[in-house]
Every structure is written in structure tokens, then in C-alpha cells.
Design an enzyme around this catalytic site. Sequence first.
Site, PDB file in Angstrom:
ATOM      1  N   SER A 195       0.818  -1.206   0.000  1.00 30.04           N
ATOM      2  CA  SER A 195       0.000   0.000   0.000  1.00 30.04           C
ATOM      3  C   SER A 195       0.858   1.265   0.000  1.00 30.04           C
ATOM      4  O   SER A 195       1.658   1.457  -0.895  1.00 30.04           O
ATOM      5  CB  SER A 195      -0.960  -0.041   1.193  1.00 30.04           C
ATOM      6  OG  SER A 195      -1.917   0.958   1.068  1.00 30.04           O
TER       7      SER A 195
ATOM      8  N   ASP B 252      -2.414   6.445  -3.990  1.00 26.21           N
ATOM      9  CA  ASP B 252      -1.280   5.748  -3.368  1.00 26.21           C
ATOM     10  C   ASP B 252      -0.849   4.603  -4.302  1.00 26.21           C
ATOM     11  O   ASP B 252      -1.468   4.384  -5.342  1.00 26.21           O
ATOM     12  CB  ASP B 252      -1.627   5.312  -1.941  1.00 26.21           C
ATOM     13  CG  ASP B 252      -2.529   4.098  -1.876  1.00 26.21           C
ATOM     14  OD1 ASP B 252      -3.313   3.903  -2.817  1.00 26.21           O
ATOM     15  OD2 ASP B 252      -2.456   3.343  -0.896  1.00 26.21           O
TER      16      ASP B 252
ATOM     17  N   ASP C 239      -1.172   1.435  -4.494  1.00 21.39           N
ATOM     18  CA  ASP C 239      -2.119   0.387  -4.899  1.00 21.39           C
ATOM     19  C   ASP C 239      -3.516   0.944  -5.179  1.00 21.39           C
ATOM     20  O   ASP C 239      -4.484   0.188  -5.335  1.00 21.39           O
ATOM     21  CB  ASP C 239      -2.149  -0.776  -3.900  1.00 21.39           C
ATOM     22  CG  ASP C 239      -2.750  -0.394  -2.563  1.00 21.39           C
ATOM     23  OD1 ASP C 239      -2.496   0.738  -2.100  1.00 21.39           O
ATOM     24  OD2 ASP C 239      -3.481  -1.216  -1.977  1.00 21.39           O
TER      25      ASP C 239
ATOM     26  N   ASP D 110      -5.961   2.536  -3.743  1.00 17.58           N
ATOM     27  CA  ASP D 110      -7.202   2.485  -2.957  1.00 17.58           C
ATOM     28  C   ASP D 110      -7.398   3.763  -2.149  1.00 17.58           C
ATOM     29  O   ASP D 110      -8.413   3.942  -1.498  1.00 17.58           O
ATOM     30  CB  ASP D 110      -7.253   1.242  -2.043  1.00 17.58           C
ATOM     31  CG  ASP D 110      -6.085   1.145  -1.086  1.00 17.58           C
ATOM     32  OD1 ASP D 110      -5.154   1.973  -1.170  1.00 17.58           O
ATOM     33  OD2 ASP D 110      -6.111   0.221  -0.252  1.00 17.58           O
TER      34      ASP D 110
HETATM   35 MG    MG Z   1      -3.288   1.552  -0.406  1.00 15.06          MG
END
Ligand code: MG
Length: 456
Positions: free
Chosen positions: A100, A244, A246, A248
Amino acid sequence: MAKLKNLMISVSGVRGIVGEGLTPEVALKFAQAYGSEYGPGKVVVGRDSRVTGEMVKHAVWAGLQSVGCDVVDIGIAPTPTTELVTEKSGHAGGIIITASHNPKEWNALKLLAPDGLFLTAEQGENILKRINNDDFNFCQWNAIGKILKYDTSISEHIDAILALDLIDPQKIKDKKFKIVADCVNGAGGTILPQFFEALGCNVIFLNREPNGLFPRSPEPVPENLGQLAAAVKEHGADLGIAVDPDVDRLALVSEKGKPLGEEYTLALTTYFVLSKTPGDVVVNASTTRAIDDIAAGFGSVVHRTKVGEIHVADQARKIDAVMAGEGNGGVIYPKLHLGRDAPMGIALVLQLLAEDGKTISEIHAALPQYAMVKDKVALAFDADAKGAVAKLETMHPNDDIDTTDGVKFLYEKSWVHIRASNTEPIIRVMAEAPTREQAQSLVTQFKNEIAGIQDE
Ligand code: MG
């Protein structure tokens, strides 16, 4: 949560610095355990753009194959994209290889249930039990899993967003929005070019290559968005967006080049969703109280949970919430799915801009205004973070306290929330108040108290 040799193990997976804690053996064992629990069948595997992702991927693949699971390889993709593919029928589960917003030397496995949500505590415990007991369902040579390529995950994700009742792609296209987008060289570069093209936006990209070489600290918080803010002003854009690694979490920069703070990503999208479809909202314990004020204006009720996507998603599913999320920029629109989803958040913001006709600054200024200060206290890997947080509670016997997650001290127009992180060896200290100075003074006070406890 266990902490072992620079490794953070939790029910939702395992996270560590590659080479120090997160080795191929660790990834392999988690994949073997996961495949034994949910297989045999097809397990979706997606990853963010980290340099170490390729190595970790091969360990995960081998673990899954060894217990008879076929790997559905979607390549580099956003976390919400992997979640959406996982929940499709015919898939036994999903594993996301991403740390993340952690720095580039970290990587992690996030484990999904067959419904595309993160594992619950109970589901996660079963995986950890298998690892501790070496309880793996290894199969014979002729049942070893295959690698299946899956190339349509990105376009399926985009199509699903554009098909939602609340989103009118033509209305957004007509506005020909000019946008600057910062992907921090994460997985955002795999979806946002196609996504913005479908919405007729004129986009200037920063850090678009999904090569894992994050040019700055990858968390989309205001202090990391200087390049984006300058580019928005330079290009006279309507909006700046940052995701970010990834994809999300979503942060917004106004047309004036001012980061709005990631709490306001959820505030703005919640405002839009409730203006169309009033109903219950679920957010975590440290999300801005602007959400409560906005919901009250629409006669909607806000429910708060522990911090962590699974807690919010679980509660949103239970009460059939119309909107959910986490104040760190994690927008969950349950009609699409119960996962934090930055492209979903972008679509809601663009639809709001298209319908409202005002600038993002004007819309933001009309919302309740609070300032939040987020800080943290670093700990040694073996420190008793939970014990320190519990001690703080006993030091304030007369305060109004909420212990949904860690300890939250509630004052008339402000609060301070202190909790041990689930993913890093730190204690998070956050405060919100009508002004930044007031919030900062609460943070300073409580950081000093934590330091005092650590010195004891
Ligand atoms: Mg993330």
C-alpha cells in the site's frame, strides 16, 4: 497481530521489509496456507508496481500451485481491481501483493475472501493456524495448478464504475475537465490513462510509470503533494488528484493548487452521494467529524467502526449503507463493491463537479471545516504499543472516552485519537479541531504523554 523478525503478521496478511523480514519463504507459506484453506480452484493474484513484486509473485504462485490452485494472473493492477475480479463467480479467492502506502523497500500480501473483501479476524486466524501447524494440502504432480493470464481486469473495473446510476459519463465528458494526476509510479498508471480517456478529460500525468520507483514518500498526504500542487497551478487545471501505490486511497488538490487533505476526499464524495441518495454512512473511528455534520444535513446516520477496511466494509454490508470509507482517502461506494477504490472516488468527484458547476474550492469551502493533524510515535519492534495506549486512558479518568479502537478522547468541538498501528511499529496520534493550532496542541500534549510512558 504478531511481530517477528521485522515482519508484521495480522489476520489480513503479512507485511515486511523485503530481505529483512519478508522473504520468499514467508510469501510461499502464506500462499500455501491460503490455497489449502480456499482451494482447490482459481485464485486471483494482482500486485502493485513495487520492484520486489516480481520476486514475491513467483513465491506466491508456487505456493498456490503446490496445493492445487490455478493462479489467475492479472499482473500489475490496483487493489480495488483485484478485489472486483476476485468476487466474480468461479474464483476461489484472491491475493494482493502490495504494501500500500509503505515505502518502496516494503512489500506485503493482502488476503481476500472469495467475496473480494479482506479476511475477517476468524478467517485470518485459520490461515495463521495452518502456517503454525504446517497444515498444507500439497497435491500430486498431476494436480499442480496452472497459471492463467487474465487481461481484461482494468477495462472491467472502468466499465463497472461508468455503468453506475450515479455516474453520467456523457455529462462529465461535456465538461472537458483538465486534470493533473500523480500516480507516484505505482499501479495507478495501469488504470488512470484509460479511465480519464473514457471520461473525456484532458490529463497531465506525473509519475505515471508503474515501475515501483516512488519519487517521493508514497502516502497521498498534503506534505507529499508539492509537485502535484505546483503542476495544477502551472497548467491551470480544474483538479489535481493523487493516488497511493495500490490505488485504494485518493487525495485531491484544488484548482488553486491547495491540497484539500485526504479527509475531504471522503467528505466531498459523501456529500455528493447523500445529496442523491440519503442513507446510512459507515466510517472508521478517526475519520473527520465533517462527515457527521454533512450526514446530519441530509437526515442520514453515521456509524463508526474500528480503523481498517474490513471493519468498515463488514458494517456497511450489515446495515446496507449507501456510503462508507476511511478518512485517509479511502472511498467505499457499496453499490460498486465494499472496497476502498480511488477510481470510484474520482468518478464521484467529477460527477459532483459536472453537476454542481462550481469549482472544487467553492464546493469544498461550503462544507463544514475542521483541521486534522496526524502524527505518530515510532516504537522499537518489540514495544508494547497497546499497553502504552491503555495506560493513557487511565491518565485521563475524567475525559469522555470512546474505545471503539485504541482510545479516543472526545471534547466539545475536538477530539484526539490514539491507537497502535496494525501495519507498522508505531502509535498513531491524531487530533481534529476547528483550527490547525488547536489540533496541533492536542497532538503535542499527547505525544509528550506517550514519551513519558515509554521512558518509564
Ligand atoms: Mg493503499
